[in-house]
Design a protein around this motif. Structure first.
Motif, PDB file in Angstrom:
ATOM      1  N   LEU A  36       0.815  -1.198   0.036  1.00  0.00           N
ATOM      2  CA  LEU A  36       0.059  -0.035   0.004  1.00  0.00           C
ATOM      3  C   LEU A  36       0.718   1.331   0.027  1.00  0.00           C
ATOM      4  CD1 LEU A  36      -2.910  -0.166   2.396  1.00  0.00           C
ATOM      5  CD2 LEU A  36      -3.074   0.272   0.013  1.00  0.00           C
ATOM      6  N   PHE A  82      -2.714   5.436   9.251  1.00  0.00           N
ATOM      7  CA  PHE A  82      -3.833   4.560   8.951  1.00  0.00           C
ATOM      8  C   PHE A  82      -3.894   3.372   9.901  1.00  0.00           C
ATOM      9  CE2 PHE A  82      -2.696   6.715   5.023  1.00  0.00           C
ATOM     10  CZ  PHE A  82      -3.532   6.701   4.192  1.00  0.00           C
ATOM     11  N   GLN A 127      -7.945  -1.391  10.015  1.00  0.00           N
ATOM     12  CA  GLN A 127      -9.418  -1.592   9.370  1.00  0.00           C
ATOM     13  C   GLN A 127      -9.112  -0.887   7.845  1.00  0.00           C
ATOM     14  OE1 GLN A 127     -12.111   0.297  12.493  1.00  0.00           O
ATOM     15  NE2 GLN A 127     -13.762  -1.102  11.278  1.00  0.00           N
ATOM     16  N   THR A 128      -8.662   0.401   8.054  1.00  0.00           N
ATOM     17  CA  THR A 128      -8.590   1.183   6.727  1.00  0.00           C
ATOM     18  C   THR A 128      -7.713   0.356   5.733  1.00  0.00           C
ATOM     19  OG1 THR A 128      -8.851   3.161   7.890  1.00  0.00           O
ATOM     20  CG2 THR A 128      -7.987   3.333   5.832  1.00  0.00           C
ATOM     21  N   ARG A 161      -9.330  -2.641   4.303  1.00  0.00           N
ATOM     22  CA  ARG A 161     -10.051  -2.464   3.297  1.00  0.00           C
ATOM     23  C   ARG A 161      -9.384  -2.022   1.947  1.00  0.00           C
ATOM     24  NH1 ARG A 161     -15.770  -0.293   4.370  1.00  0.00           N
ATOM     25  NH2 ARG A 161     -15.117   0.336   6.205  1.00  0.00           N
ATOM     26  N   LEU A 162      -8.653  -1.160   2.102  1.00  0.00           N
ATOM     27  CA  LEU A 162      -7.735  -0.655   0.972  1.00  0.00           C
ATOM     28  C   LEU A 162      -7.018  -1.870   0.152  1.00  0.00           C
ATOM     29  CD1 LEU A 162      -6.292   2.794   1.973  1.00  0.00           C
ATOM     30  CD2 LEU A 162      -7.982   2.536   0.249  1.00  0.00           C
ATOM     31  N   LYS A 174      -9.408  -3.855  -1.745  1.00  0.00           N
ATOM     32  CA  LYS A 174      -9.713  -3.134  -2.915  1.00  0.00           C
ATOM     33  C   LYS A 174      -8.844  -3.079  -4.005  1.00  0.00           C
ATOM     34  CE  LYS A 174     -11.325   1.447  -4.051  1.00  0.00           C
ATOM     35  NZ  LYS A 174     -10.055   2.097  -4.655  1.00  0.00           N
ATOM     36  N   LEU A 175      -7.442  -2.878  -3.761  1.00  0.00           N
ATOM     37  CA  LEU A 175      -6.368  -2.961  -4.712  1.00  0.00           C
ATOM     38  C   LEU A 175      -5.747  -4.243  -5.125  1.00  0.00           C
ATOM     39  CD1 LEU A 175      -4.625   0.123  -3.150  1.00  0.00           C
ATOM     40  CD2 LEU A 175      -5.825   0.307  -5.148  1.00  0.00           C
ATOM     41  N   LEU A 195      -6.352   7.245  -4.037  1.00  0.00           N
ATOM     42  CA  LEU A 195      -6.646   6.063  -3.435  1.00  0.00           C
ATOM     43  C   LEU A 195      -8.082   5.241  -3.798  1.00  0.00           C
ATOM     44  CD1 LEU A 195      -4.717   5.946  -0.005  1.00  0.00           C
ATOM     45  CD2 LEU A 195      -4.336   4.676  -2.007  1.00  0.00           C
ATOM     46  N   TYR A 220     -11.164   6.763  -3.001  1.00  0.00           N
ATOM     47  CA  TYR A 220     -12.251   7.423  -2.201  1.00  0.00           C
ATOM     48  C   TYR A 220     -13.007   8.544  -2.906  1.00  0.00           C
ATOM     49  CZ  TYR A 220     -10.366   5.073   1.805  1.00  0.00           C
ATOM     50  OH  TYR A 220      -9.924   4.244   2.821  1.00  0.00           O
ATOM     51  N   GLU A 248     -12.734   5.621  17.025  1.00  0.00           N
ATOM     52  CA  GLU A 248     -13.192   4.758  15.679  1.00  0.00           C
ATOM     53  C   GLU A 248     -14.174   3.613  16.336  1.00  0.00           C
ATOM     54  OE1 GLU A 248      -9.513   2.996  14.086  1.00  0.00           O
ATOM     55  OE2 GLU A 248      -9.587   4.484  12.674  1.00  0.00           O
ATOM     56  N   GLU A 256     -13.576   4.918  10.311  1.00  0.00           N
ATOM     57  CA  GLU A 256     -12.216   4.829  10.328  1.00  0.00           C
ATOM     58  C   GLU A 256     -11.814   6.247  10.115  1.00  0.00           C
ATOM     59  OE1 GLU A 256     -11.346   2.364   6.885  1.00  0.00           O
ATOM     60  OE2 GLU A 256     -12.753   1.197   7.275  1.00  0.00           O
ATOM     61  N   TYR A 257     -10.815   6.511  11.037  1.00  0.00           N
ATOM     62  CA  TYR A 257      -9.988   7.920  10.973  1.00  0.00           C
ATOM     63  C   TYR A 257      -8.792   7.972  10.596  1.00  0.00           C
ATOM     64  CZ  TYR A 257      -7.615  11.904  13.016  1.00  0.00           C
ATOM     65  OH  TYR A 257      -6.927  12.897  13.235  1.00  0.00           O
ATOM     66  N   ILE A 258      -8.380   8.779   9.617  1.00  0.00           N
ATOM     67  CA  ILE A 258      -7.246   8.975   8.862  1.00  0.00           C
ATOM     68  C   ILE A 258      -6.676  10.147   9.169  1.00  0.00           C
ATOM     69  CG2 ILE A 258      -6.079   8.604   6.358  1.00  0.00           C
ATOM     70  CD1 ILE A 258      -8.551   7.000   5.515  1.00  0.00           C
ATOM     71  N   ASN A 259      -5.332  10.372   9.198  1.00  0.00           N
ATOM     72  CA  ASN A 259      -4.519  11.440   9.100  1.00  0.00           C
ATOM     73  C   ASN A 259      -3.189  11.379   8.496  1.00  0.00           C
ATOM     74  OD1 ASN A 259      -2.791  10.787  11.064  1.00  0.00           O
ATOM     75  ND2 ASN A 259      -3.912  11.568  12.765  1.00  0.00           N
TER      76      ASN A 259
END
Lengths: 200, 200
Positions: free
Chosen positions: A15, A134, A137-138, A141-142, A145-146, B23, B25, B121, B127-130
């Motif tokens: 990723l 990240f 979970q994220t 999921r990514l 998907k990829l 990505l 989204y 979360e 889902e939290y992303i930074n």
């Protein structure tokens, strides 16, 4: 701009590679090898399937020996793996201005503290990037998907993590039993290609 | 999949928006507004220039009042801003399964600890992303590469940070002097469009 990603063939480092490529970096995938066992092969296979340039980053066997000693002294791998990862980052930073890995928010090992990252960046004049924005979970999921993923139990033929060479090294010195109790096999998700609609 | 990015029109939140879009989204940019002053306008302008959907996220004025009280009690803005950012994340998470912001590795405020992120979360099933995998050097370099930026001193017409409405709120209650000493103007880089070769 060139960027190196320390690469195992797993979801996280794959990723990170895609991420940086889509931001416009010219990405090389690097798998460290300490000259003890050709554990880089599964990572190279994943890199080839995704169409990335893969390089074996040769690192002194001495550093693997240091890590193995730490792990045997501790009776668990965390400190040794952390030590090794830092050493590999240092080696990579002598060749690249941007060095990344797949360490995510909820990883414990390997992981650099914010202070260690700052010291590493300043000392080596390098930019370090990881996936700590990240959570798992994220990432999961990514990755679903990829990538096409293969779930399987780890063994020396399908895994390119540091533990494979460390196990080999300890196995040669102290016998297989010692090595296996420190690194029991576990289930991994290896990247074996793109999902059709993501391959560009 | 939908993702919301808390958006100010600055480099960091703009980069987060681009990352997530690349990505895969479907990204909405949200700027919180507490009904005190239309500080979302500069952010909306930046979002429009980049071609993202922008929404004003309406949040209760009471929360801004709470933050203002904290800031006046403390004599500095950190805790109040942190408090407000958490509240806005909560509101956003009631509408989106993925909520992101532009908080980077070396930011201090606003910032959630790893434990706070986990709690957020789990509690909100979000889902939290930074951007905490990225340091300021990397962010600056990427922003220069991707965006046209305008460097300027902050004022109520060109900035969409929380501080604009907080200042307005405090100014109405305690006079302009009180508000200005807490939030002195500073130099910002606002995103005013894509660099030609990056606009897709």
């Amino acid at each position: 701009m060139k960027a190196a990603v320390l690469y195992s063939g797993g979801k996280d480092s794959s990723l990170m590679a895609v991420f940086l490529q889509r931001l416009g970096y010219d990405v090389d995938l690097l798998t460290a090898n300490f000259g003890v066992y050709s554990s880089f092969k599964p990572a190279k296979e994943s890199a080839d399937k995704l169409g990335f340039t893969h390089r074996v980053l040769k690192v002194e066997e001495q550093l693997l020996g240091n890590a193995a000693s730490m792990i045997l002294d501790d009776g668990f791998p965390n400190h040794g793996i952390n030590y090794l990862h830092r050493q590999v980052l240092e080696v990579a930073s002598s060749e690249y201005e941007v060095v990344a890995d797949g360490v995510r928010r909820d990883d414990r090992v390997p992981k650099l503290s914010t202070e260690e990252i700052k010291s590493f960046e300043d000392r080596q004049d390098v930019e370090y990037i990881n996936l700590s924005g990240f959570g798992h979970q994220t990432i999961n999921r990514l990755a679903e998907k990829l990538f096409k993923l293969k779930k399987e139990s780890t063994n020396p033929q399908n895994n390119s993590d540091y533990e494979i060479e460390i196990r080999h090294f300890i196995g040669q010195k102290d016998g297989k039993k010692a090595a296996e109790s420190l690194f029991p096999p576990h289930i991994q998700s290896r990247v074996i290609g793109w999902r059709e609609d993501e391959s560009k």
